[in-house]
Design a protein around this motif. Structure first.
Motif, PDB file in Angstrom:
ATOM      1  N   ALA A  40     -13.170 -29.705  -4.696  1.00 34.66           N
ATOM      2  CA  ALA A  40     -12.079 -29.336  -5.609  1.00 34.66           C
ATOM      3  C   ALA A  40     -10.983 -30.394  -5.581  1.00 34.66           C
ATOM      4  O   ALA A  40     -10.411 -30.747  -6.619  1.00 34.66           O
ATOM      5  CB  ALA A  40     -11.507 -27.977  -5.219  1.00 34.66           C
ATOM      6  N   ARG A  41     -10.699 -30.909  -4.397  1.00 36.44           N
ATOM      7  CA  ARG A  41      -9.667 -31.938  -4.272  1.00 36.44           C
ATOM      8  C   ARG A  41     -10.117 -33.233  -4.943  1.00 36.44           C
ATOM      9  O   ARG A  41      -9.369 -33.849  -5.716  1.00 36.44           O
ATOM     10  CB  ARG A  41      -9.363 -32.167  -2.788  1.00 36.44           C
ATOM     11  CG  ARG A  41      -8.236 -33.130  -2.507  1.00 36.44           C
ATOM     12  CD  ARG A  41      -7.734 -32.966  -1.092  1.00 36.44           C
ATOM     13  NE  ARG A  41      -8.800 -33.007  -0.090  1.00 36.44           N
ATOM     14  CZ  ARG A  41      -9.192 -31.958   0.642  1.00 36.44           C
ATOM     15  NH1 ARG A  41      -8.619 -30.782   0.478  1.00 36.44           N
ATOM     16  NH2 ARG A  41     -10.145 -32.087   1.537  1.00 36.44           N
TER      17      ARG A  41
ATOM     18  N   GLY B 122      -8.846 -22.501  -2.011  1.00 38.59           N
ATOM     19  CA  GLY B 122      -9.374 -23.798  -2.419  1.00 38.59           C
ATOM     20  C   GLY B 122      -9.061 -24.220  -3.832  1.00 38.59           C
ATOM     21  O   GLY B 122      -9.333 -25.364  -4.205  1.00 38.59           O
ATOM     22  N   ARG B 123      -8.491 -23.360  -4.637  1.00 43.91           N
ATOM     23  CA  ARG B 123      -8.330 -23.631  -6.066  1.00 43.91           C
ATOM     24  C   ARG B 123      -7.569 -24.931  -6.341  1.00 43.91           C
ATOM     25  O   ARG B 123      -7.909 -25.673  -7.263  1.00 43.91           O
ATOM     26  CB  ARG B 123      -7.608 -22.439  -6.711  1.00 43.91           C
ATOM     27  CG  ARG B 123      -7.189 -22.586  -8.162  1.00 43.91           C
ATOM     28  CD  ARG B 123      -8.318 -22.927  -9.096  1.00 43.91           C
ATOM     29  NE  ARG B 123      -9.446 -22.025  -9.029  1.00 43.91           N
ATOM     30  CZ  ARG B 123     -10.601 -22.260  -9.637  1.00 43.91           C
ATOM     31  NH1 ARG B 123     -10.783 -23.374 -10.350  1.00 43.91           N
ATOM     32  NH2 ARG B 123     -11.605 -21.414  -9.541  1.00 43.91           N
ATOM     33  N   THR B 124      -6.554 -25.235  -5.547  1.00 45.46           N
ATOM     34  CA  THR B 124      -5.719 -26.414  -5.810  1.00 45.46           C
ATOM     35  C   THR B 124      -6.106 -27.629  -4.972  1.00 45.46           C
ATOM     36  O   THR B 124      -5.402 -28.636  -4.985  1.00 45.46           O
ATOM     37  CB  THR B 124      -4.233 -26.095  -5.554  1.00 45.46           C
ATOM     38  OG1 THR B 124      -4.051 -25.802  -4.157  1.00 45.46           O
ATOM     39  CG2 THR B 124      -3.767 -24.923  -6.403  1.00 45.46           C
TER      40      THR B 124
ATOM     41  N   VAL C  23     -14.511 -17.027  -9.265  1.00 48.22           N
ATOM     42  CA  VAL C  23     -15.792 -17.398  -8.643  1.00 48.22           C
ATOM     43  C   VAL C  23     -15.661 -18.813  -8.075  1.00 48.22           C
ATOM     44  O   VAL C  23     -16.280 -19.764  -8.560  1.00 48.22           O
ATOM     45  CB  VAL C  23     -16.948 -17.277  -9.659  1.00 48.22           C
ATOM     46  CG1 VAL C  23     -18.285 -17.378  -8.939  1.00 48.22           C
ATOM     47  CG2 VAL C  23     -16.871 -15.946 -10.392  1.00 48.22           C
ATOM     48  N   ASN C  24     -14.857 -18.951  -7.035  1.00 44.61           N
ATOM     49  CA  ASN C  24     -14.501 -20.274  -6.539  1.00 44.61           C
ATOM     50  C   ASN C  24     -15.673 -21.041  -5.956  1.00 44.61           C
ATOM     51  O   ASN C  24     -15.736 -22.265  -6.081  1.00 44.61           O
ATOM     52  CB  ASN C  24     -13.376 -20.160  -5.506  1.00 44.61           C
ATOM     53  CG  ASN C  24     -12.026 -19.896  -6.148  1.00 44.61           C
ATOM     54  OD1 ASN C  24     -11.941 -19.597  -7.339  1.00 44.61           O
ATOM     55  ND2 ASN C  24     -10.966 -19.998  -5.377  1.00 44.61           N
TER      56      ASN C  24
ATOM     57  N   PRO D 244     -12.529 -24.184 -13.288  1.00 47.80           N
ATOM     58  CA  PRO D 244     -13.961 -23.936 -13.105  1.00 47.80           C
ATOM     59  C   PRO D 244     -14.281 -23.545 -11.665  1.00 47.80           C
ATOM     60  O   PRO D 244     -13.415 -23.640 -10.778  1.00 47.80           O
ATOM     61  CB  PRO D 244     -14.564 -25.307 -13.414  1.00 47.80           C
ATOM     62  CG  PRO D 244     -13.517 -26.275 -12.930  1.00 47.80           C
ATOM     63  CD  PRO D 244     -12.205 -25.619 -13.300  1.00 47.80           C
ATOM     64  N   PRO D 245     -15.513 -23.101 -11.410  1.00 52.52           N
ATOM     65  CA  PRO D 245     -15.945 -22.970 -10.025  1.00 52.52           C
ATOM     66  C   PRO D 245     -15.708 -24.286  -9.280  1.00 52.52           C
ATOM     67  O   PRO D 245     -15.889 -25.370  -9.842  1.00 52.52           O
ATOM     68  CB  PRO D 245     -17.442 -22.659 -10.156  1.00 52.52           C
ATOM     69  CG  PRO D 245     -17.547 -21.960 -11.481  1.00 52.52           C
ATOM     70  CD  PRO D 245     -16.555 -22.660 -12.364  1.00 52.52           C
ATOM     71  N   LEU D 246     -15.287 -24.180  -8.036  1.00 50.80           N
ATOM     72  CA  LEU D 246     -14.895 -25.369  -7.292  1.00 50.80           C
ATOM     73  C   LEU D 246     -16.088 -26.226  -6.878  1.00 50.80           C
ATOM     74  O   LEU D 246     -15.907 -27.338  -6.386  1.00 50.80           O
ATOM     75  CB  LEU D 246     -14.093 -24.969  -6.051  1.00 50.80           C
ATOM     76  CG  LEU D 246     -12.896 -24.035  -6.302  1.00 50.80           C
ATOM     77  CD1 LEU D 246     -12.129 -23.794  -5.018  1.00 50.80           C
ATOM     78  CD2 LEU D 246     -11.984 -24.598  -7.380  1.00 50.80           C
TER      79      LEU D 246
END
Length: 441
Positions: A334-335, A257-259, A59-60, A417-419
């Protein structure tokens, strides 16, 4: 809905139904969910939990994201299914075009399926068809799925017990896991060279010279949030091409977007030959994909591959909305939050002897828990402590915080976690982690 409408009986009823009617395929985090919003899960008693796992990194853009929900609802009102490979439709066409725009390099044509496992197996089929070869190199500790084909690529016996035989055209090379490597004390550049040399060695010793692909996760998720050295992926791709094979980047968990980048391979300036996607692509709706340049993708002919439900228009509409959110503020968040979290976790590593190493990119971070009084595999790092990880997870859950546990040795706390998470929410999670570690001292 008021909290007075929640009852304990409902929690117990759901858990009882899981025990009685679902196959025992996964150990639950024991948080029945009735509602979810942003980074918050709510159970049937009205108890709220901070979600630092986002449904295994899915669930980004946050639970209940309005743009995603509206896009899915609008498509539901038009039509739900027409078999996307039989009846061309707008959500599928538009999403395929968007993926060509946002993926790196000349990746252009996409096949849609329903899951990461299907994406991986489809990518291997495409690599075999394009190269005319059959063998695949994967990494030890890797996770690529649980069906028989993808399970053959997964480098962990724990997932394979009782399931053999799987494909016999797969060989495994050591993972680029420097913390537990016999090359622990060398520089990152030297380690990258040695880790890549391990792949060459496995090709020479364990294949017949019929290599179709090397498949890697840019950051190993289930393996314990293992980040490879900077030029490792580039070296692996060079090796693949020297053997007339393709590099498959499994971005099922690292993508969208995760990373802190839309795709993790962008951190390493590598454009894979095939890129697999799932999990965060549609923010929880079932959708998988693999994408390749036209010259590779067109190796498939009509009938070579198909999926009845793949590219469901509702899921594709949700994915388009999710990408819009990611290209807005979510990936940037996220970054930013990932950079902050990295520093905080490094401080945690210095503070607690039971924290062997912290590592990750963006909001894909791992905390490896160890027994500092015992030596682990290869004699180069403290022993993994899966028992401690299990107890820490229980402490966190009791405190209203959901955090995953993974790693090859089941001793890595996973912060994914969610971004859309705020620094305040992350601070609460870290405070809870410190309290849990103190409780186990």
């Amino acid at each position: 809905m008021t909290k007075s409408s929640y009852t304990k009986a409902d929690n117990e009823r759901i858990e009882s139904a899981y025990d009685e009617y679902l196959m025992p395929i996964w150990k639950s985090l024991d948080v029945p969910v009735r509602e979810a919003s942003g980074c918050t899960l709510t159970d049937f008693e009205g108890n709220e939990y901070l979600d630092l796992f986002s449904g295994i990194s899915v669930v980004n853009v946050g639970h209940g994201n309005e743009a995603v929900a509206n896009a899915a609802t609008d498509q539901l009102e038009r039509f739900v299914h027409g078999c996307s490979y039989v009846h061309p439709n707008e959500p599928v066409a538009d999403l395929a075009e968007r993926i060509a725009e946002i993926t790196p390099g000349d990746l252009q044509k996409t096949f849609f399926c329903n899951s990461g496992t299907e994406a991986v197996e489809g990518a291997v089929k495409l690599a075999r068809k394009h190269t005319g070869s059959k063998e695949v190199i994967a990494l030890e500790m890797a996770f690529h799925g649980r069906t028989l084909g993808s399970l053959a690529l997964t480098g962990n016996r724990a997932y394979k017990d009782g399931m053999a035989p799987t494909l016999n055209d797969v060989a495994h090379a050591p993972a680029p896991y420097q913390y537990r490597s016999s090359h622990q004390d060398c520089s990152e550049a030297v380690f990258a060279e040695r880790a890549a040399a391990d792949i060459e060695r496995v090709i020479d010793a364990h294949t017949s010279g019929d290599l179709a692909a090397i498949i890697v996760e840019p950051v190993m998720g289930e393996g314990g949030i293992v980040v490879p050295p900077a030029d490792y992926l580039e070296r692996v791709q060079t090796i693949a091409h020297e053997h007339d094979a393709l590099l498959i980047a499994d971005e099922v968990q690292t993508g969208y977007g995760r990373t802190g980048e839309l795709f993790a391979c962008e951190h390493f300036d590598v454009t894979p030959d095939i890129l697999t996607q799932a999990k965060g692509i549609a923010n929880g709706l079932p959708l998988g994909a693999f994408t390749a340049p036209a010259a590779i993708a067109d190796s498939f002919e009509s009938g070579d591959h198909l999926s009845t439900f793949g590219g469901n228009p509702v899921a594709c509409a949700a994915a388009l909305a999710s990408i819009g959110e990611l290209e807005g503020e979510v990936t940037a968040n996220a970054r930013e939050q990932g950079n902050w979290l990295t520093e905080e976790l490094e401080a945690l590593e210095n503070e607690y002897a039971v924290v062997g190493e912290t590592r990750g990119l963006g909001l894909m971070q791992g905390v490896e828990l160890v027994n500092p009084d015992e030596t682990g595999p290869n004699g180069v790092a403290p022993a993994p402590d899966p028992s401690l990880a299990k107890h820490v997870s229980s402490h966190l859950r009791d405190a209203g915080i959901v955090m995953g546990v993974g790693g090859f040795y089941k001793n890595v706390m996973r912060l994914q976690p969610p971004l859309s998470i705020t620094q305040e929410e992350l601070e609460r999670g870290l405070d809870g982690l410190r309290v849990a570690l103190e409780a186990e001292r």
